[in-house]
Design a protein around this motif. Structure first.
Motif, PDB file in Angstrom:
ATOM      1  N   HIS A 273       0.827  -1.199   0.000  1.00  0.00           N
ATOM      2  CA  HIS A 273       0.000   0.000   0.000  1.00  0.00           C
ATOM      3  C   HIS A 273       0.870   1.261   0.000  1.00  0.00           C
ATOM      4  O   HIS A 273       1.876   1.331   0.712  1.00  0.00           O
ATOM      5  CB  HIS A 273      -0.931   0.025   1.208  1.00  0.00           C
ATOM      6  CG  HIS A 273      -2.187  -0.755   0.999  1.00  0.00           C
ATOM      7  ND1 HIS A 273      -3.097  -1.012   2.004  1.00  0.00           N
ATOM      8  CD2 HIS A 273      -2.706  -1.341  -0.113  1.00  0.00           C
ATOM      9  CE1 HIS A 273      -4.106  -1.713   1.524  1.00  0.00           C
ATOM     10  NE2 HIS A 273      -3.896  -1.929   0.250  1.00  0.00           N
ATOM     11  N   VAL A 274       0.460   2.234  -0.793  1.00  0.00           N
ATOM     12  CA  VAL A 274       1.146   3.516  -0.865  1.00  0.00           C
ATOM     13  C   VAL A 274       0.248   4.581  -0.247  1.00  0.00           C
ATOM     14  O   VAL A 274      -0.937   4.691  -0.603  1.00  0.00           O
ATOM     15  CB  VAL A 274       1.471   3.892  -2.324  1.00  0.00           C
ATOM     16  CG1 VAL A 274       2.103   5.279  -2.394  1.00  0.00           C
ATOM     17  CG2 VAL A 274       2.396   2.855  -2.943  1.00  0.00           C
ATOM     18  N   LEU A 275       0.815   5.350   0.683  1.00  0.00           N
ATOM     19  CA  LEU A 275       0.081   6.429   1.342  1.00  0.00           C
ATOM     20  C   LEU A 275       0.769   7.759   1.064  1.00  0.00           C
ATOM     21  O   LEU A 275       2.005   7.830   1.025  1.00  0.00           O
ATOM     22  CB  LEU A 275       0.000   6.178   2.854  1.00  0.00           C
ATOM     23  CG  LEU A 275      -0.661   4.861   3.285  1.00  0.00           C
ATOM     24  CD1 LEU A 275      -0.571   4.697   4.796  1.00  0.00           C
ATOM     25  CD2 LEU A 275      -2.115   4.810   2.830  1.00  0.00           C
ATOM     26  N   VAL A 304       4.694   7.171   1.544  1.00  0.00           N
ATOM     27  CA  VAL A 304       5.137   6.105   2.443  1.00  0.00           C
ATOM     28  C   VAL A 304       4.635   4.794   1.857  1.00  0.00           C
ATOM     29  O   VAL A 304       3.425   4.601   1.685  1.00  0.00           O
ATOM     30  CB  VAL A 304       4.595   6.308   3.873  1.00  0.00           C
ATOM     31  CG1 VAL A 304       4.962   5.116   4.747  1.00  0.00           C
ATOM     32  CG2 VAL A 304       5.137   7.601   4.486  1.00  0.00           C
ATOM     33  N   LEU A 305       5.571   3.885   1.524  1.00  0.00           N
ATOM     34  CA  LEU A 305       5.196   2.577   0.989  1.00  0.00           C
ATOM     35  C   LEU A 305       5.274   1.555   2.116  1.00  0.00           C
ATOM     36  O   LEU A 305       6.318   1.365   2.730  1.00  0.00           O
ATOM     37  CB  LEU A 305       6.120   2.178  -0.170  1.00  0.00           C
ATOM     38  CG  LEU A 305       5.647   0.958  -0.969  1.00  0.00           C
ATOM     39  CD1 LEU A 305       6.096   1.072  -2.415  1.00  0.00           C
ATOM     40  CD2 LEU A 305       6.171  -0.345  -0.385  1.00  0.00           C
ATOM     41  N   ILE A 306       4.155   0.910   2.406  1.00  0.00           N
ATOM     42  CA  ILE A 306       4.069  -0.046   3.515  1.00  0.00           C
ATOM     43  C   ILE A 306       4.736  -1.366   3.114  1.00  0.00           C
ATOM     44  O   ILE A 306       4.429  -1.935   2.065  1.00  0.00           O
ATOM     45  CB  ILE A 306       2.599  -0.306   3.892  1.00  0.00           C
ATOM     46  CG1 ILE A 306       1.898   1.009   4.265  1.00  0.00           C
ATOM     47  CG2 ILE A 306       2.517  -1.317   5.042  1.00  0.00           C
ATOM     48  CD1 ILE A 306       2.539   1.756   5.432  1.00  0.00           C
ATOM     49  N   TYR A 307       5.660  -1.857   3.975  1.00  0.00           N
ATOM     50  CA  TYR A 307       6.343  -3.113   3.648  1.00  0.00           C
ATOM     51  C   TYR A 307       6.299  -4.151   4.765  1.00  0.00           C
ATOM     52  O   TYR A 307       6.677  -5.303   4.555  1.00  0.00           O
ATOM     53  CB  TYR A 307       7.804  -2.851   3.260  1.00  0.00           C
ATOM     54  CG  TYR A 307       8.696  -2.361   4.378  1.00  0.00           C
ATOM     55  CD1 TYR A 307       9.296  -3.266   5.253  1.00  0.00           C
ATOM     56  CD2 TYR A 307       8.967  -1.018   4.554  1.00  0.00           C
ATOM     57  CE1 TYR A 307      10.130  -2.837   6.274  1.00  0.00           C
ATOM     58  CE2 TYR A 307       9.803  -0.574   5.566  1.00  0.00           C
ATOM     59  CZ  TYR A 307      10.379  -1.486   6.418  1.00  0.00           C
ATOM     60  OH  TYR A 307      11.201  -1.055   7.433  1.00  0.00           O
ATOM     61  N   ARG A 308       5.843  -3.776   5.953  1.00  0.00           N
ATOM     62  CA  ARG A 308       5.663  -4.785   7.010  1.00  0.00           C
ATOM     63  C   ARG A 308       4.497  -4.348   7.883  1.00  0.00           C
ATOM     64  O   ARG A 308       4.466  -3.210   8.370  1.00  0.00           O
ATOM     65  CB  ARG A 308       6.924  -4.942   7.853  1.00  0.00           C
ATOM     66  CG  ARG A 308       6.811  -6.124   8.838  1.00  0.00           C
ATOM     67  CD  ARG A 308       8.094  -6.378   9.598  1.00  0.00           C
ATOM     68  NE  ARG A 308       7.945  -7.543  10.454  1.00  0.00           N
ATOM     69  CZ  ARG A 308       8.843  -7.938  11.351  1.00  0.00           C
ATOM     70  NH1 ARG A 308       9.978  -7.277  11.492  1.00  0.00           N
ATOM     71  NH2 ARG A 308       8.635  -9.008  12.101  1.00  0.00           N
ATOM     72  N   VAL A 309       3.538  -5.257   8.072  1.00  0.00           N
ATOM     73  CA  VAL A 309       2.293  -4.911   8.750  1.00  0.00           C
ATOM     74  C   VAL A 309       2.139  -5.736  10.016  1.00  0.00           C
ATOM     75  O   VAL A 309       2.318  -6.956  10.008  1.00  0.00           O
ATOM     76  CB  VAL A 309       1.081  -5.138   7.821  1.00  0.00           C
ATOM     77  CG1 VAL A 309      -0.215  -4.759   8.525  1.00  0.00           C
ATOM     78  CG2 VAL A 309       1.234  -4.329   6.539  1.00  0.00           C
ATOM     79  N   PHE A 310       1.811  -5.065  11.108  1.00  0.00           N
ATOM     80  CA  PHE A 310       1.489  -5.688  12.388  1.00  0.00           C
ATOM     81  C   PHE A 310      -0.010  -5.512  12.625  1.00  0.00           C
ATOM     82  O   PHE A 310      -0.683  -4.812  11.859  1.00  0.00           O
ATOM     83  CB  PHE A 310       2.294  -5.035  13.511  1.00  0.00           C
ATOM     84  CG  PHE A 310       3.786  -5.156  13.345  1.00  0.00           C
ATOM     85  CD1 PHE A 310       4.472  -6.235  13.864  1.00  0.00           C
ATOM     86  CD2 PHE A 310       4.510  -4.181  12.650  1.00  0.00           C
ATOM     87  CE1 PHE A 310       5.857  -6.352  13.702  1.00  0.00           C
ATOM     88  CE2 PHE A 310       5.880  -4.286  12.489  1.00  0.00           C
ATOM     89  CZ  PHE A 310       6.550  -5.375  13.020  1.00  0.00           C
ATOM     90  N   PRO A 311      -0.570  -6.140  13.662  1.00  0.00           N
ATOM     91  CA  PRO A 311      -2.018  -6.018  13.881  1.00  0.00           C
ATOM     92  C   PRO A 311      -2.523  -4.569  13.951  1.00  0.00           C
ATOM     93  O   PRO A 311      -3.549  -4.242  13.358  1.00  0.00           O
ATOM     94  CB  PRO A 311      -2.236  -6.758  15.203  1.00  0.00           C
ATOM     95  CG  PRO A 311      -1.169  -7.807  15.205  1.00  0.00           C
ATOM     96  CD  PRO A 311       0.029  -7.146  14.579  1.00  0.00           C
ATOM     97  N   LYS A 312      -1.784  -3.706  14.654  1.00  0.00           N
ATOM     98  CA  LYS A 312      -2.271  -2.340  14.847  1.00  0.00           C
ATOM     99  C   LYS A 312      -1.317  -1.270  14.327  1.00  0.00           C
ATOM    100  O   LYS A 312      -1.619  -0.076  14.419  1.00  0.00           O
ATOM    101  CB  LYS A 312      -2.539  -2.091  16.341  1.00  0.00           C
ATOM    102  CG  LYS A 312      -3.515  -3.065  16.977  1.00  0.00           C
ATOM    103  CD  LYS A 312      -3.647  -2.818  18.467  1.00  0.00           C
ATOM    104  CE  LYS A 312      -4.544  -3.874  19.126  1.00  0.00           C
ATOM    105  NZ  LYS A 312      -4.642  -3.655  20.608  1.00  0.00           N
ATOM    106  N   LEU A 313      -0.169  -1.679  13.803  1.00  0.00           N
ATOM    107  CA  LEU A 313       0.861  -0.748  13.336  1.00  0.00           C
ATOM    108  C   LEU A 313       1.442  -1.248  12.025  1.00  0.00           C
ATOM    109  O   LEU A 313       1.288  -2.407  11.668  1.00  0.00           O
ATOM    110  CB  LEU A 313       1.992  -0.633  14.372  1.00  0.00           C
ATOM    111  CG  LEU A 313       1.655  -0.126  15.763  1.00  0.00           C
ATOM    112  CD1 LEU A 313       2.797  -0.438  16.717  1.00  0.00           C
ATOM    113  CD2 LEU A 313       1.419   1.374  15.739  1.00  0.00           C
TER     114      LEU A 313
END
Length: 334
Positions: A273-275, A304-313
């Motif tokens: 995802h890109v923000l 900001v390009l998302i590359y690692r996702v946690f449950p809430k962060l």
């Protein structure tokens, strides 16, 4: 070659090339930027389906990318290459060769060196899970700090001899700046140790450190090394969040700096995802106390390009920023 925007969806660079030869070190983001003003439109210009978005390991050094406008809408395609096509065909016959000699050469979404330190270490964990993890209980000769080559003793361990464990210092709570909810627990990686004996009190030997290992540090089994790849794209649903932490010992996050945002799996955020980043509104200087508070307008400040996702962060990499990204800067769906 100038190509007009199509329905405000695909905005092409004014100097977009008719063809481009992929070279070693190219990333999907870099290649996208050669053709598109909005790199996250990558799936559209390739006319990709969801399965292809999840596994984009199909662009390699030497491939020729062609910009095709014959159908009215600009599209990218790979020029037929008998040598490459034959190589791909042979690689598919032997998965082991394909993994070690071919897939490792595929163009990554973003530079691997920029995110690798944050992929193999669980730097954000559940606080209670961290407290319940195996702990360092003693060092050699009753020492309370340990270094490379030292023996250490731990309690609460299970598993096999020879396994590698990562060692972490306790950290700080990560709270949502608006709701004050605890989103996770940030810990600090300090080293790695190999298990020599497993028992009520287990024995390990320190293999490497980034800082001294201390009594009460926690141990987490080292995960298998994996480098995810994905196509940059816009979230399907609305996402709005804030930057709540930066890594690398910096206050001003520039290009290729990792930041933490207060949105994760539960908010529909996924890898790729890109923000759009915006500077946080700031109060302008008042001439007298009676004036109303006025804030600066939202100003775009890169991506900001998302590359690692946690449950809430989530971890995201700052790209194309024209000013530093700071704490409490906003991120939104472009």
């Amino acid at each position: 070659m100038a190509v007009p925007a199509i329905a405000d969806e695909l905005r092409m660079q004014e100097n977009a090339p008719e063809r481009y030869v992929v070279v070693k070190g190219d990333t999907l983001w870099d290649i996208s930027g050669k053709f598109l003003k909005d790199p996250w439109r990558w799936p559209q210009i390739w006319n990709m389906n969801r399965d292809e978005i999840k596994d984009p390991h199909w662009i390699y050094p030497g491939d020729v990318i062609v910009l095709d406008t014959s159908g009215g809408s600009p599209r990218l395609r790979l020029l037929g290459n008998e040598k490459n096509d034959g190589l791909r065909s042979r690689m598919k016959l032997d998965p082991r060769i394909r993994i070690t000699q071919f897939e490792s050469q595929a163009a990554a979404t973003i530079p691997p060196h920029a995110i690798e330190p944050y992929l193999a270490k669980p730097l954000i964990v559940d606080e209670q899970e961290f407290k319940n993890a195996p702990r360092v209980a003693l060092g050699p000769d009753n020492r309370v700090v340990m270094s490379t080559g030292d023996k250490l003793y731990a309690v609460g361990m299970s598993g096999e001899r020879g396994a590698t464990w990562q060692v972490f210092h306790g950290g700080k709570e990560m709270r949502d700046p608006d709701t004050k909810e605890v989103l996770g627990y940030e810990v600090s990686f300090v080293g790695e140790a190999d298990a020599r004996e497993i028992g009520e009190v287990s024995t390990l030997q320190v293999q490497k450190i980034s800082q001294e290992i201390s009594i009460h540090d926690r141990l987490i089994l080292k995960p298998r090394r994996a480098f995810p790849n994905y196509v940059p794209r816009v979230p399907d649903t609305e996402v709005r969040g804030k930057v709540i932490s930066t890594y690398g010992g910096v206050n001003d996050a520039g290009p290729y700096t990792t930041v933490v945002i207060n949105r994760g799996e539960r908010d529909g955020v996924v890898n790729g995802h890109v923000l759009q980043a915006f500077k946080a509104p700031r109060a302008v200087v008042k001439e007298n106390k009676g004036e109303d508070t006025k804030l600066t307008p939202a100003e775009k400040n890169g991506f900001v390009l998302i590359y690692r996702v946690f449950p809430k962060l989530s971890y995201g990499l700052v790209l194309n920023s024209n000013e530093p990204v700071n704490l409490l800067d906003e991120v939104r769906k472009p």
